[in-house]
Design an enzyme around this catalytic site. Structure first.
Site, PDB file in Angstrom:
ATOM      1  N   ASP A 248      34.311  25.918  45.747  1.00  0.00           N
ATOM      2  CA  ASP A 248      35.209  27.073  46.973  1.00  0.00           C
ATOM      3  C   ASP A 248      35.920  28.410  46.302  1.00  0.00           C
ATOM      4  OD1 ASP A 248      37.070  25.841  48.589  1.00  0.00           O
ATOM      5  OD2 ASP A 248      36.878  23.649  47.875  1.00  0.00           O
TER       6      ASP A 248
ATOM      7  N   GLU B 299      41.981  33.648  44.935  1.00  0.00           N
ATOM      8  CA  GLU B 299      43.359  33.940  45.140  1.00  0.00           C
ATOM      9  C   GLU B 299      44.130  32.944  44.517  1.00  0.00           C
ATOM     10  OE1 GLU B 299      46.034  32.966  48.915  1.00  0.00           O
ATOM     11  OE2 GLU B 299      46.249  35.195  48.799  1.00  0.00           O
TER      12      GLU B 299
ATOM     13  N   HIS C 219      48.592  25.695  52.380  1.00  0.00           N
ATOM     14  CA  HIS C 219      49.379  26.502  51.569  1.00  0.00           C
ATOM     15  C   HIS C 219      50.444  27.043  52.531  1.00  0.00           C
ATOM     16  CE1 HIS C 219      45.707  26.956  49.022  1.00  0.00           C
ATOM     17  NE2 HIS C 219      45.965  26.256  48.418  1.00  0.00           N
TER      18      HIS C 219
ATOM     19  N   CYS D 202      42.571  34.661  50.771  1.00  0.00           N
ATOM     20  CA  CYS D 202      42.335  33.839  50.104  1.00  0.00           C
ATOM     21  C   CYS D 202      41.056  34.448  49.105  1.00  0.00           C
ATOM     22  CB  CYS D 202      41.639  32.433  49.945  1.00  0.00           C
ATOM     23  SG  CYS D 202      43.131  31.425  51.639  1.00  0.00           S
TER      24      CYS D 202
END
Ligand code: GLY
Length: 256
Positions: A60, A65, A160, A247
């Site tokens: 990931d 971010e 999120h 992100c």
């Protein structure tokens, strides 16, 4: 000068963390090509793209971010809620220390940058599966000396806070009202995503434009009608990894 910190897509992207999406095969080569288009869009809008060190073993890691929050006065290195993602933060320390003094979220706090929406001096923090009350309280304490107001926002149905809401103009938020309650953002105008595009609330604002997924055309049309300049980017493969356009960068002002 606007700086956008990014990171190369890991060849292990297909082994990413997932919370609300079923695993779908990811074409990593296409994700890499899309990510290059994303960086080109950042440059088009005047940002200087600074790549953080590659982290090929961390699936990931492209979603930088989540590792840091950068404000005018300070950068906060987060402690991501998914243990597999915590090693991503260290390499951001070196990158961001060139621009800001650093603070850190410490155990048992967890905070993902994707759960932090800064609107002026107000910092909305999503209480999601990744960000806990302790992380929120630490952030509130760290930012108190600069007068920021930290407001908790319950998040359901998505990864999120910024999966559910982002800022797209000075006083305008783009929201999926099923994932976050519009009343949490009392004094700001609200635009909802198109019903057929529930994941369409994640836009990356750079100046007066937004970088926005090309696979959400109906919401893009709403943005356009509201006078927001939309710079579309292809990002379906990164979306399968539960990543959005916010992100993939940490954006802030810096001295040239
Ligand atoms: N795959 C993005 C995340 O779960 O953090």
């Amino acid at each position: 000068m606007i700086v956008a910190v990014t990171r190369a897509v890991s060849p292990a992207l297909a082994e990413c963390e997932l919370t609300h999406l079923a695993r779908d095969p990811i074409d990593v080569a296409k994700a890499i090509a899309d990510h290059e288009r994303y960086e080109a869009a950042l440059r088009l809008l005047g940002a200087r793209v600074v790549r953080a060190p590659e982290e090929p073993a961390l699936p990931d890691a492209v979603f930088v971010e989540d590792t840091a929050l950068v404000l005018d006065e300070v950068a906060v290195i987060t402690r991501p809620g998914a243990p597999s993602r915590r090693p991503e933060s260290e390499s951001m320390v070196k990158v961001l220390s060139a621009y800001r003094s650093l603070q850190r979220i410490r155990p048992p706090g967890t905070l993902d940058g994707g759960d932090v929406l800064a609107v002026g001096r107000t910092i909305y923090v999503g209480l999601s599966s990744r960000t806990n009350h302790n992380g929120l309280a630490q952030l509130e304490t760290l930012l108190r000396e600069w007068g920021y107001e930290v407001i908790p926002v319950p998040v359901t149905g998505c990864l999120h806070l910024k999966s559910a809401v982002t800022q797209v103009a000075d006083n305008l938020l783009l929201i999926n009202a099923h994932w976050v309650r519009p009343e949490c953002f009392a004094s700001i105008d609200i635009m909802t995503v198109a019903p057929s595009e529930p994941a369409g609330a994640n836009a990356l604002r750079i100046g007066t434009a937004v970088i926005y997924p090309s696979h959400h055309p109906e919401t893009a049309e709403r943005l356009d009608r509201a006078g927001v300049r939309v710079v579309p980017v292809p990002c379906i493969e990164l979306a399968k990894a539960e990543g959005g356009v916010t992100c993939c960068s940490v954006v802030f002002e810096a001295e040239p």
